[in-house]
Design a protein around this motif. Structure first.
Motif, PDB file in Angstrom:
ATOM      1  N   ALA A 239       7.638  -3.579  -2.061  1.00  0.00           N
ATOM      2  CA  ALA A 239       7.097  -2.389  -1.382  1.00  0.00           C
ATOM      3  C   ALA A 239       7.826  -1.122  -1.824  1.00  0.00           C
ATOM      4  CB  ALA A 239       7.206  -2.558   0.131  1.00  0.00           C
ATOM      5  N   GLU A 240       9.138  -1.241  -2.062  1.00  0.00           N
ATOM      6  CA  GLU A 240       9.897  -0.056  -2.491  1.00  0.00           C
ATOM      7  C   GLU A 240       9.414   0.452  -3.842  1.00  0.00           C
ATOM      8  OE1 GLU A 240      13.987  -1.245  -2.011  1.00  0.00           O
ATOM      9  OE2 GLU A 240      13.932  -0.787   0.139  1.00  0.00           O
ATOM     10  N   SER A 241       9.031  -0.450  -4.730  1.00  0.00           N
ATOM     11  CA  SER A 241       8.471  -0.014  -6.024  1.00  0.00           C
ATOM     12  C   SER A 241       7.038   0.472  -5.849  1.00  0.00           C
ATOM     13  CB  SER A 241       8.414  -1.180  -7.019  1.00  0.00           C
ATOM     14  OG  SER A 241       9.675  -1.661  -7.342  1.00  0.00           O
ATOM     15  N   LEU A 242       6.260  -0.242  -5.013  1.00  0.00           N
ATOM     16  CA  LEU A 242       4.808  -0.011  -5.016  1.00  0.00           C
ATOM     17  C   LEU A 242       4.341   1.143  -4.154  1.00  0.00           C
ATOM     18  CD1 LEU A 242       3.235  -3.588  -5.040  1.00  0.00           C
ATOM     19  CD2 LEU A 242       3.383  -1.942  -6.901  1.00  0.00           C
ATOM     20  N   ILE A 243       4.997   1.389  -3.039  1.00  0.00           N
ATOM     21  CA  ILE A 243       4.470   2.408  -2.121  1.00  0.00           C
ATOM     22  C   ILE A 243       4.375   3.782  -2.813  1.00  0.00           C
ATOM     23  CG2 ILE A 243       4.972   3.663   0.040  1.00  0.00           C
ATOM     24  CD1 ILE A 243       5.325   0.885   1.339  1.00  0.00           C
ATOM     25  N   PRO A 244       5.408   4.241  -3.527  1.00  0.00           N
ATOM     26  CA  PRO A 244       5.232   5.527  -4.244  1.00  0.00           C
ATOM     27  C   PRO A 244       4.094   5.463  -5.274  1.00  0.00           C
ATOM     28  CG  PRO A 244       7.547   4.844  -4.231  1.00  0.00           C
ATOM     29  CD  PRO A 244       6.760   3.713  -3.677  1.00  0.00           C
ATOM     30  N   PHE A 245       3.943   4.328  -5.955  1.00  0.00           N
ATOM     31  CA  PHE A 245       2.877   4.175  -6.960  1.00  0.00           C
ATOM     32  C   PHE A 245       1.501   4.210  -6.292  1.00  0.00           C
ATOM     33  CE2 PHE A 245       0.033   1.256  -9.326  1.00  0.00           C
ATOM     34  CZ  PHE A 245       0.012   1.899 -10.555  1.00  0.00           C
ATOM     35  N   ILE A 246       1.386   3.571  -5.131  1.00  0.00           N
ATOM     36  CA  ILE A 246       0.109   3.524  -4.414  1.00  0.00           C
ATOM     37  C   ILE A 246      -0.265   4.917  -3.894  1.00  0.00           C
ATOM     38  CG2 ILE A 246      -0.992   2.601  -2.307  1.00  0.00           C
ATOM     39  CD1 ILE A 246       0.424  -0.064  -2.946  1.00  0.00           C
ATOM     40  N   GLU A 247       0.737   5.686  -3.479  1.00  0.00           N
ATOM     41  CA  GLU A 247       0.470   7.064  -3.027  1.00  0.00           C
ATOM     42  C   GLU A 247      -0.174   7.879  -4.154  1.00  0.00           C
ATOM     43  OE1 GLU A 247       0.803   8.492  -0.040  1.00  0.00           O
ATOM     44  OE2 GLU A 247       1.504   6.629   0.872  1.00  0.00           O
ATOM     45  N   GLU A 248       0.270   7.585  -5.389  1.00  0.00           N
ATOM     46  CA  GLU A 248      -0.303   8.325  -6.531  1.00  0.00           C
ATOM     47  C   GLU A 248      -1.656   7.760  -6.951  1.00  0.00           C
ATOM     48  OE1 GLU A 248       2.604   8.044  -9.683  1.00  0.00           O
ATOM     49  OE2 GLU A 248       4.136   8.899  -8.369  1.00  0.00           O
ATOM     50  N   ASN A 249      -1.994   6.558  -6.484  1.00  0.00           N
ATOM     51  CA  ASN A 249      -3.256   5.897  -6.864  1.00  0.00           C
ATOM     52  C   ASN A 249      -3.982   5.463  -5.587  1.00  0.00           C
ATOM     53  OD1 ASN A 249      -2.997   5.376 -10.033  1.00  0.00           O
ATOM     54  ND2 ASN A 249      -0.993   5.049  -9.081  1.00  0.00           N
ATOM     55  N   PRO A 250      -4.638   6.439  -4.892  1.00  0.00           N
ATOM     56  CA  PRO A 250      -5.130   6.168  -3.533  1.00  0.00           C
ATOM     57  C   PRO A 250      -6.185   5.066  -3.430  1.00  0.00           C
ATOM     58  CG  PRO A 250      -5.606   8.445  -4.249  1.00  0.00           C
ATOM     59  CD  PRO A 250      -4.794   7.820  -5.324  1.00  0.00           C
ATOM     60  N   LYS A 251      -6.810   4.664  -4.549  1.00  0.00           N
ATOM     61  CA  LYS A 251      -7.808   3.578  -4.428  1.00  0.00           C
ATOM     62  C   LYS A 251      -7.159   2.300  -3.881  1.00  0.00           C
ATOM     63  CE  LYS A 251      -7.570   1.941  -9.217  1.00  0.00           C
ATOM     64  NZ  LYS A 251      -8.227   1.445 -10.377  1.00  0.00           N
ATOM     65  N   TYR A 252      -5.879   2.095  -4.224  1.00  0.00           N
ATOM     66  CA  TYR A 252      -5.195   0.896  -3.721  1.00  0.00           C
ATOM     67  C   TYR A 252      -4.874   1.034  -2.229  1.00  0.00           C
ATOM     68  CZ  TYR A 252      -4.564   0.085  -8.727  1.00  0.00           C
ATOM     69  OH  TYR A 252      -4.789  -0.083 -10.066  1.00  0.00           O
ATOM     70  N   LYS A 253      -4.636   2.285  -1.831  1.00  0.00           N
ATOM     71  CA  LYS A 253      -4.309   2.530  -0.424  1.00  0.00           C
ATOM     72  C   LYS A 253      -5.550   2.300   0.441  1.00  0.00           C
ATOM     73  CE  LYS A 253      -2.009   5.966   2.387  1.00  0.00           C
ATOM     74  NZ  LYS A 253      -1.374   7.278   2.389  1.00  0.00           N
ATOM     75  N   HIS A 254      -6.680   2.864  -0.007  1.00  0.00           N
ATOM     76  CA  HIS A 254      -7.919   2.735   0.779  1.00  0.00           C
ATOM     77  C   HIS A 254      -8.346   1.278   0.919  1.00  0.00           C
ATOM     78  CE1 HIS A 254      -8.651   7.108  -0.581  1.00  0.00           C
ATOM     79  NE2 HIS A 254      -7.991   7.066   0.556  1.00  0.00           N
ATOM     80  N   ALA A 255      -8.118   0.501  -0.124  1.00  0.00           N
ATOM     81  CA  ALA A 255      -8.535  -0.917  -0.074  1.00  0.00           C
ATOM     82  C   ALA A 255      -7.480  -1.786   0.622  1.00  0.00           C
ATOM     83  CB  ALA A 255      -8.804  -1.416  -1.484  1.00  0.00           C
ATOM     84  N   LYS A 256      -6.385  -1.162   1.110  1.00  0.00           N
ATOM     85  CA  LYS A 256      -5.291  -1.873   1.796  1.00  0.00           C
ATOM     86  C   LYS A 256      -4.791  -3.077   0.973  1.00  0.00           C
ATOM     87  CE  LYS A 256      -5.689  -0.198   6.366  1.00  0.00           C
ATOM     88  NZ  LYS A 256      -5.963  -0.382   7.746  1.00  0.00           N
ATOM     89  N   ILE A 257      -4.608  -2.840  -0.314  1.00  0.00           N
ATOM     90  CA  ILE A 257      -4.213  -3.946  -1.194  1.00  0.00           C
ATOM     91  C   ILE A 257      -2.826  -4.474  -0.836  1.00  0.00           C
ATOM     92  CG2 ILE A 257      -3.737  -4.609  -3.594  1.00  0.00           C
ATOM     93  CD1 ILE A 257      -6.678  -4.230  -3.024  1.00  0.00           C
ATOM     94  N   LEU A 258      -1.882  -3.596  -0.564  1.00  0.00           N
ATOM     95  CA  LEU A 258      -0.525  -4.069  -0.268  1.00  0.00           C
ATOM     96  C   LEU A 258      -0.504  -4.927   0.998  1.00  0.00           C
ATOM     97  CD1 LEU A 258       2.332  -3.974  -1.295  1.00  0.00           C
ATOM     98  CD2 LEU A 258       2.724  -1.895   0.013  1.00  0.00           C
TER      99      LEU A 258
END
Ligand code: NDP
Length: 446
Positions: A30-49
């Motif tokens: 999560a520490e690696s991915l959360i900043p990356f997901i913020e920059e790529n909102p499609k992953y955030k909207h799909a609740k991939i994490l």
């Protein structure tokens, strides 16, 4: 801690109480991915994490078996089917008394990213039991494996879920498990990997994790114009991964000075050469004895109850188990001049130890990248089983070598920082995530 990571981890901890190793593995990712997901909102909207941290299926079952005295013994069996977005579930079975749900979920979670990094079409899974093979007769191990498979067989299959070995599961156990599966299903398919060479196994599979972690170390060293030639290497463990890492490091000009088991470690400043390694292989794979006997045989020091991280080395390869290097060990390694950590084991460094490596900007290859050679070669075994054609030793080894180089390239791509430092933790987490996440989005909310 980043408040977004904190919030996410609060949810993970409340949904998965008491599963400490699982929390640890998820937090690192999560520490690696959360900043990356913020920059790529499609992953955030799909609740991939959120979805990727929830197993698709968890199977827990009773494993009753009869010991040599005729007494009934009961163990608990598990299979975590974590993610099948890019292929059938794939991951090892661990037989060790410490096995519990949290440990297997951490391993299954790591496996999803690792398998994606290999470039092969494999989803992530893991399983095992709290059965302890140590001190059991071959017949007892066979009866346990048969009972374990009598339940597991209905959940796995060559196109569904393909288990392999891990701690406590080597060629002997895979044989017993495969025999029982074949008997129950009346089919000869590539349902397990790590099979014997005469019955569907792949050349180089036993060597693959140890060779792969060494190839990965070689790639990391080359980014600083260095090589294994003349380097002193501390290896922990004396099982499958440790044995073949020792072999490959030695072949490539390095000197391995330690070997260990859960009782202690030996320090051989002359180096563990081919003849001494043969002794370890016979001791561990056939006679199933303790590493202490090495010190008695070759007249070197043995340290009871200790881990080898006090010994001065250029490179450390933790190849035994999770959390075997803590913050203090990491500081000692660096003080003694260690420039590279390549993890053959899964999550062998605690989060505090990882912080020490990253702060010192040494070469640090986390397990999910560095030890992916094992599962990659399992993937190659699956391909050969599907084709019903075996490849030569050279062919498999060369494919393994190329895969490890490609994993390294992916880590460099996603992990290089502005000052040129390669953060392999970010590299492996983001590099492993992207393919799985895109596949999950393409397949809808399932
Ligand atoms: P083995 O069972 O062959 O060997 C494990 C080694 O680690 C043994 O020397 C064992 O000592 C030691 N060990 C196990 N548990 C502990 C512990 N709690 N404390 C100290 N030492 C311990 O397993 P593998 O070599 O297959 O696996 C080693 C690591 O590599 C694991 O983390 C595994 O998940 C990882 N891995 C393995 C792969 C593979 O292909 N086999 C693939 C990728 C990762 P003892 O004999 O005393 O128990």
């Amino acid at each position: 801690m980043d408040p977004r990571v904190q919030q996410f981890m609060a949810m993970i901890k409340s949904r998965n109480p008491g599963e400490n190793e699982f929390h640890q593995a998820v937090q690192e990712v999560a520490e690696s991915l959360i900043p990356f997901i913020e920059e790529n909102p499609k992953y955030k909207h799909a609740k991939i994490l959120e979805r990727i941290a929830e197993p698709e299926r968890t199977i827990i079952f009773r494993v009753p078996w009869l010991d040599d005295k005729g007494e009934v013994q009961i163990n608990r069996g598990f299979r975590i089917e974590m993610n099948s977005a890019i292929g059938p579930y794939k991951g090892g079975l661990r037989l060790h008394p410490t096995v519990n749900l949290g440990i297997l979920k951490f391993l299954a979670f790591e496996q999803v990213f690792k398998n994606s990094l290999t470039t092969l079409p494999m989803g992530g899974g893991k399983g095992g039991s709290d059965f302890d093979p140590k001190g059991k007769s071959d017949n007892e191990v066979m009866r346990f494996c048969q009972s374990f498979m009598s339940e597991l067989f209905r959940h796995i299959g060559a196109d569904t879920d393909v288990p392999a070995g891990d701690i406590g599961v080597g060629g002997r156990e895979i044989g017993f498990l495969f025999g029982q599966y074949k008997r129950l299903k009346n089919e000869f398919t590539g349902v397990l990997t790590g099979k014997g060479i005469e019955w569907g196994g792949s050349l180089i599979r036993p060597e693959a994790t140890g060779y792969g972690v060494t190839y990965f170390a070689q790639e990391m060293l080359s980014t600083r114009g260095l090589s294994l030639q003349g380097k002193t290497v501390c290896i922990s463990g004396s099982g499958n991964v440790a044995q073949y890492a020792t072999e490959k490091v030695t072949q490539l000009g390095g000197k391995v000075v330690t070997s260990s088991d859960s009782n202690g470690f030996i320090y051989d400043p002359q180096g563990i050469d081919a003849e001494k390694l043969n002794f370890i292989m016979d001791l561990k794979n056939i006679r199933r004895g303790r590493i202490k006997e090495y010190a008695e045989k070759f007249g070197c020091e043995y340290f009871e109850g200790k881990r080898p991280w006090d010994i001065k080395c250029d490179i450390a390869m933790p190849n035994a188990t999770q959390n075997e290097i803590n913050e203090e060990d990491a500081k000692k390694l660096i003080r003694n001049g260690c420039i590279c950590i390549a993890e053959g084991a899964n999550m062998p460094s605690t989060p505090e130890a990882i912080e020490v490596y990253l702060k010192a900007e040494i070469l640090y290859g986390p397990g999910k990248a560095a030890n992916a050679g094992g599962v990659a070669t399992s993937g190659l075994e699956m391909t050969q089983n599907s084709m019903r054609l075996p490849w030569s030793r050279e062919e498999v080894d060369s494919k393994l070598h190329t895969i490890m180089q490609n994993i390294h390239t992916t880590c460099v791509r996603y992990g290089t920082k502005e000052n040129g430092f390669i953060n392999y933790v970010d590299g492996a987490n983001i590099g492993g995530f992207v393919k799985v996440a895109n596949a999950m989005i393409a397949q809808g909310v399932v």
